[in-house]
Design a protein around this motif. Structure first.
Motif, short mmCIF file in Angstrom:
data_model
loop_
_atom_site.label_atom_id
_atom_site.label_comp_id
_atom_site.label_asym_id
_atom_site.label_seq_id
_atom_site.Cartn_x
_atom_site.Cartn_y
_atom_site.Cartn_z
N UNK A 184 -45.68 -20.55 13.43
CA UNK A 184 -46.70 -20.84 14.44
C UNK A 184 -47.83 -21.67 13.88
N UNK A 185 -48.24 -21.38 12.64
CA UNK A 185 -49.31 -22.17 12.01
C UNK A 185 -48.87 -23.61 11.79
N UNK A 186 -47.63 -23.78 11.32
CA UNK A 186 -47.12 -25.15 11.16
C UNK A 186 -47.05 -25.87 12.50
N UNK A 187 -46.65 -25.15 13.54
CA UNK A 187 -46.59 -25.77 14.86
C UNK A 187 -47.96 -26.24 15.34
N UNK A 188 -48.98 -25.40 15.16
CA UNK A 188 -50.34 -25.78 15.57
C UNK A 188 -50.84 -26.96 14.74
#
Length: 527
Positions: A184-188
Motif C-alpha cells: 500500500x505504501x508503494x502504491x501511494x
C-alpha cells in the motif's frame, strides 16, 4: 534518535551491492548524452536547428521537459529529463523498503525492543537515501565538468537530480506512515510520483507554464542549467521536502507500531465463493493495483497518442532528428517512430506492475500470511500459480488497453481511427513477451533468492530502462543492449514482424517461471 547510527550501518550493509549499482549507472548517463550530442551536432547551427525543432515538438517536451538553450550542456540536460523521475522512483522505494517493509515483517518491533529511539528507523532510511542522492548528483556534475561543460550548469543540474530524489524519498517516508502494508505504501508513493509526472507532462506538452509549476518534477527541470542558472527552484524542493518530512516524523510518533494512519476497512465476516481458493485470493489482492496501473498507462497513452501527429509535423524536414527518431522507433513514419518509443516506455510500466504482482508472494510470505494458507489443502504450486497468473495476464491487459487508447487518440488526430487502433494495439502487445521475461525473473528470484528478490527484481527493471530504452541514443555496444529483453521485441510499426523473437522471449519467460516454481517448492518458508 538513539541507535540511528547503527541502523545506518545496517542499511549500508544490506544495500552494499544494489545501492552503488544504481548510483553509478545513472551517474554516467548525462555525460554520455553530452558526448553523443557533441558528435551528432558538432556545429552551433546544427544545435540551434535541433533545439528549435525540439522546442516545437510537444511529444519531446512532454517526455523530457523544456529545452532552455542550444549548447551541448543545455541539450544534454533536457535529454536527461527522465532522470528526475527515475531517481525519484528509486528513492521512494528504498525508503519504503527500510521502513514499512521492515515494520510489516516484524523486524522493526524486534529492534524496537532494544535501546532504539522512536525516530531512529525513519531517520536512518532517509539519511542513507539522501546521501546516495547527493552522491549521485555530485557524480553527475563531476562527469559533465570532466566532459568540458561549465561548472555552474553542471552543479545546478546535478543538484536538481539529487533534490528530486530526496523529495520523493520523503514522500516515500510519508506513505510508509499512512498504510499498514508495504504494498500500500508503494502504491501511494508511486501514485504521487505518477501524478507529478502527468501534471508536468501535460503542462510542458501544452505549453502551460503554470501547470508545470504545480509539479515538483517541474521545479527540478526549471533550474535552467547552462542557460542562466536558477538556484531558487532547488530551495523550493528542499523546503517542500522538509515540510513533508516533518509531517512524516510527526505521524511516526503518534501512530501505533505496525499500524497506519489511514484506517483499514474491515472485510466481510464470511468469505464469498471467490475466496474459496488461491485464485480468488490473488484476484482480491491484485485487482486494485491492476486497475490503477491500467488507468495511469491509458491516460499517458491518450496524451502521447494525441501529440503524435504534431510530433511528426514538428520534425518535418529535419533529417538529423528524423534519422534519430527512426532509429529509436524503427519506423519510416516520424509519428509512428515516436509512438514506438512511447509504447516501449509503457511496456516498462507494465513490467513494473508484473513485478509488483509477482513479488506480492514475498510480501505474503514475510507477513506470515502464506504459511496459514499453505497448511490447508492448497499446495505450493497452486498458490504460486494464482499470483503468477495475474503477473502475466495483468501486463497484457494493461498494454492492450494502452495500445487501444493510444491508437484512438492518434486516429482521431489523423482521421484514421479504424486503421490506427488495431495497429497500435498490436504494437503494444508485441512487448508482452519481453515483460513476461522480467516477471519470470522475479519469480525465479523469489524462489531461489527470496531475501534479495524485491531489490534485485526492481534493479533489473531499472537496468532495462537504462540499457534497452536509452542505449540506442547513446550508441552503446550491441551486446550490452541485448541484455534487455526489450531489445529483442520486433518493431511492429516498422515493417514485417517475425515470430521467432516473440517465441524465444516467451520460452525464456516460461523457463524462468518454471525454475522459480521448482526452487520455491524445495526451499523452506521463513519461521
Amino acid at each position: 534518535m538513539t541507535g540511528a547510527r547503527h541502523l545506518v550501518r545496517l542499511i549500508l550493509r544490506r544495500d552494499r551491492v544494489l545501492l552503488p549499482i544504481w548510483v553509478l549507472l545513472i551517474a554516467v548517463l548525462p555525460a554520455s548524452y553530452a558526448a553523443t550530442y557533441a558528435e551528432l551536432y558538432p556545429t552551433a547551427a546544427q544545435r540551434a536547428e535541433y533545439a528549435v525543432a525540439t522546442a516545437g515538438n510537444p511529444s519531446v517536451m512532454a517526455l523530457l521537459g523544456p529545452v532552455y538553450g542550444d549548447s551541448i550542456g543545455a541539450l544534454a540536460a533536457q535529454r536527461s529529463g527522465l532522470l528526475h523521475l527515475i531517481v525519484g522512483l528509486i528513492s521512494l522505494l528504498v525508503v519504503i523498503r527500510h521502513t514499512r517493509t521492515e515494520e510489516e515483517a516484524g523486524r522493526r518491533e524486534l529492534l524496537g525492543a532494544t535501546v532504539l529511539g522512536r525516530y531512529a528507523g525513519l531517520t536512518a532510511a532517509l539519511l542513507v537515501t539522501y546521501a546516495a542522492d547527493l552522491l549521485l548528483g555530485l557524480l553527475v556534475a563531476g562527469g559533465l565538468v570532466a566532459g568540458g561543460l561549465p561548472a555552474a550548469g553542471s552543479l545546478v543540474f546535478g543538484l536538481s537530480v539529487a533534490l528530486a530524489g530526496a523529495f520523493f524519498a520523503t514522500v516515500g517516508a510519508l506513505a510508509a506512515q499512512l498504510t499498514e502494508s508495504a504494498g500500500g505504501a508503494r502504491g501511494l508513493g508511486v501514485a504521487a510520483l505518477g501524478v507529478a509526472f502527468l501534471v508536468r507532462l501535460a503542462g510542458d506538452a501544452g505549453g502551460t507554464e503554470w501547470l508545470s509549476w504545480l509539479s515538483p518534477l517541474g521545479w527540478a527541470q526549471r533550474t535552467h542549467p547552462y542557460a542562466g542558472e536558477r538556484w531558487w527552484p532547488l530551495a523550493l524542493l528542499a523546503g517542500l521536502a522538509a515540510l513533508v518530512g516533518a509531517v512524516a516524523f510527526r505521524l511516526s510518533a503518534r501512530r501505533d507500531l505496525g499500524a497506519g494512519v489511514l484506517p483499514q476497512r474491515l472485510g466481510p465476516a464470511a468469505a464469498g465463493p471467490a475466496l474459496t481458493g488461491p485464485w480468488g485470493l490473488a484476484w482480491r489482492l491484485n485487482r486494485v493495483a491492476l486497475l490503477g496501473w491500467t488507468v495511469g498507462a491509458a491516460a499517458l497513452g491518450a496524451v502521447l497518442g494525441g501529440a503524435a501527429q504534431a510530433a511528426g509535423d514538428a520534425v518535418d524536414g529535419n533529417e538529423t532528428v528524423a534519422r534519430l527518431m527512426e532509429r529509436l522507433g524503427g519506423s519510416d513514419s516520424i509519428a509512428e517512430a515516436y509512438l514506438g518509443t512511447t509504447l516501449s516506455i509503457t511496456a516498462l510500466a507494465a513490467a513494473g506492475y508484473g513485478i509488483q504482482a509477482a513479488l506480492r508472494m514475498r510480501t505474503e510470505e514475510t507477513g506470515q500470511r502464506a504459511e496459514p494458507v499453505l497448511t490447508t489443502g492448497v499446495g505450493r504450486s497452486r498458490w504460486l500459480l494464482g499470483y503468477l497468473a495475474f503477473a502475466l495476464v495483468g501486463p497484457a491487459v494493461m498494454l492492450a488497453v494502452t495500445g487501444a487508447v493510444t491508437g484512438l487518440a492518434y486516429g482521431l488526430s489523423s482521421s484514421d481511427v479504424a486503421g490506427k487502433v488495431p495497429r497500435l494495439t498490436g504494437a503494444a502487445l508485441a512487448h508482452v513477451p519481453a515483460v513476461w521475461v522480467l516477471v519470470g525473473g522475479a519469480v525465479l528470484l523469489f524462489g531461489l533468492l527470496p531475501r534479495i528478490s524485491v531489490g534485485a527484481a526492481w534493479t533489473v527493471l531499472a537496468g532495462c530502462l537504462l540499457l534497452g530504452q536509452l542505449g540506442a541514443a547513446l550508441e552503446l555496444s550491441q551486446w550490452l543492449l541485448d541484455l534487455s529483453p526489450f531489445t529483442h521485441t520486433p518493431q511492429v510499426l516498422g515493417g514485417p514482424v517475425s515470430a521467432t523473437p516473440l517465441l524465444a522471449l516467451t520460452g525464456t519467460a516460461a523457463a524462468l517461471a518454471t525454475a522459480g516454481l521448482f526452487t520455491f517448492r524445495r526451499r523452506d518458508l521463513p519461521a
